[in-house]
Motif scaffolding. Sequence first.
Motif, PDB file in Angstrom:
ATOM      1  N   ALA A   8       0.834  -1.210   0.000  1.00  0.00           N
ATOM      2  CA  ALA A   8       0.000   0.000   0.000  1.00  0.00           C
ATOM      3  C   ALA A   8       0.867   1.258   0.000  1.00  0.00           C
ATOM      4  O   ALA A   8       0.539   2.245  -0.671  1.00  0.00           O
ATOM      5  CB  ALA A   8      -0.942  -0.001   1.203  1.00  0.00           C
ATOM      6  N   ARG A   9       1.978   1.239   0.738  1.00  0.00           N
ATOM      7  CA  ARG A   9       2.892   2.400   0.727  1.00  0.00           C
ATOM      8  C   ARG A   9       3.544   2.558  -0.642  1.00  0.00           C
ATOM      9  O   ARG A   9       3.687   3.671  -1.148  1.00  0.00           O
ATOM     10  CB  ARG A   9       3.948   2.265   1.822  1.00  0.00           C
ATOM     11  N   ARG A  10       3.915   1.451  -1.249  1.00  0.00           N
ATOM     12  CA  ARG A  10       4.506   1.505  -2.590  1.00  0.00           C
ATOM     13  C   ARG A  10       3.512   2.107  -3.593  1.00  0.00           C
ATOM     14  O   ARG A  10       3.869   2.947  -4.416  1.00  0.00           O
ATOM     15  CB  ARG A  10       4.915   0.101  -3.023  1.00  0.00           C
ATOM     16  N   PHE A  11       2.251   1.671  -3.504  1.00  0.00           N
ATOM     17  CA  PHE A  11       1.205   2.204  -4.372  1.00  0.00           C
ATOM     18  C   PHE A  11       1.010   3.702  -4.140  1.00  0.00           C
ATOM     19  O   PHE A  11       0.993   4.493  -5.084  1.00  0.00           O
ATOM     20  CB  PHE A  11      -0.117   1.457  -4.143  1.00  0.00           C
ATOM     21  N   ARG A  12       0.869   4.095  -2.889  1.00  0.00           N
ATOM     22  CA  ARG A  12       0.660   5.505  -2.559  1.00  0.00           C
ATOM     23  C   ARG A  12       1.815   6.346  -3.078  1.00  0.00           C
ATOM     24  O   ARG A  12       1.619   7.405  -3.678  1.00  0.00           O
ATOM     25  CB  ARG A  12       0.521   5.682  -1.046  1.00  0.00           C
ATOM     26  N   ASP A  13       3.035   5.887  -2.878  1.00  0.00           N
ATOM     27  CA  ASP A  13       4.208   6.633  -3.335  1.00  0.00           C
ATOM     28  C   ASP A  13       4.250   6.722  -4.858  1.00  0.00           C
ATOM     29  O   ASP A  13       4.497   7.789  -5.419  1.00  0.00           O
ATOM     30  CB  ASP A  13       5.491   5.982  -2.818  1.00  0.00           C
ATOM     31  N   ALA A  14       4.002   5.610  -5.537  1.00  0.00           N
ATOM     32  CA  ALA A  14       4.042   5.612  -7.008  1.00  0.00           C
ATOM     33  C   ALA A  14       2.966   6.533  -7.578  1.00  0.00           C
ATOM     34  O   ALA A  14       3.221   7.286  -8.537  1.00  0.00           O
ATOM     35  CB  ALA A  14       3.869   4.191  -7.541  1.00  0.00           C
ATOM     36  N   ALA A  15       1.775   6.510  -6.996  1.00  0.00           N
ATOM     37  CA  ALA A  15       0.699   7.394  -7.461  1.00  0.00           C
ATOM     38  C   ALA A  15       1.066   8.859  -7.222  1.00  0.00           C
ATOM     39  O   ALA A  15       0.856   9.717  -8.089  1.00  0.00           O
ATOM     40  CB  ALA A  15      -0.614   7.041  -6.757  1.00  0.00           C
ATOM     41  N   GLY A  16       1.626   9.158  -6.067  1.00  0.00           N
ATOM     42  CA  GLY A  16       2.023  10.533  -5.763  1.00  0.00           C
ATOM     43  C   GLY A  16       3.122  11.039  -6.677  1.00  0.00           C
ATOM     44  O   GLY A  16       3.080  12.175  -7.165  1.00  0.00           O
ATOM     45  N   TRP A  17       4.123  10.195  -6.921  1.00  0.00           N
ATOM     46  CA  TRP A  17       5.217  10.602  -7.817  1.00  0.00           C
ATOM     47  C   TRP A  17       4.705  10.810  -9.235  1.00  0.00           C
ATOM     48  O   TRP A  17       5.116  11.753  -9.911  1.00  0.00           O
ATOM     49  CB  TRP A  17       6.345   9.579  -7.791  1.00  0.00           C
ATOM     50  N   LEU A  18       3.798   9.924  -9.691  1.00  0.00           N
ATOM     51  CA  LEU A  18       3.232  10.087 -11.026  1.00  0.00           C
ATOM     52  C   LEU A  18       2.435  11.387 -11.111  1.00  0.00           C
ATOM     53  O   LEU A  18       2.580  12.147 -12.077  1.00  0.00           O
ATOM     54  CB  LEU A  18       2.344   8.902 -11.406  1.00  0.00           C
TER      55      LEU A  18
END
Length: 169
Positions: free
Chosen positions: A133-143
């Motif tokens: 979930a942290r990986r997803f949140r980070d990837a979405a934020g960076w995108l």
Amino acid sequence: MSALLILGGARSGKSRYGQARIEGFAGPLTYIATAQAFDDEMAERIARHQADRGPRWRTVEAPLDLAEAIAAVRDGAVLVDCLTLWVSNLILAERDCDAAGMALCAGLADCRVPVALIANEVGLGIVPDNALARRFRDAAGWLNQRIAKTVDEVVFVAAGLPLVLKSGA
């Protein structure tokens, strides 16, 4: 408008806002869908969204190859819904989110038609309790940050109300 990012939370009105913006353009309209119907509820959502759009819209499904789907559109205008599901699809397919995001930004820079991209703002809540979930949140934020730098306009929608964060004018 040549490229617009529309951010917001779940049920904020961001998709409705994006659809209205794109429907203001002449010519054919292309809806690029990143969602996949893995269950009946999602299939129902997808069917409801298609019915809401009407006959002027053509739907292209692009759960993974988004930059290519946008590049294939030669006329009219495009609505991409949504980048957040696309990130989820990339992670589940074990694709490189950074490379895909860079390819998408490069494609947007070369795009010949107006395009609006919908994304969830997932970074306003608590820090997730698990690594995926942290990986997803980070990837979405960076995108979202990368796309916001690339596009001409960024709008945040809350409670159906648009707030312009970056203006192309």
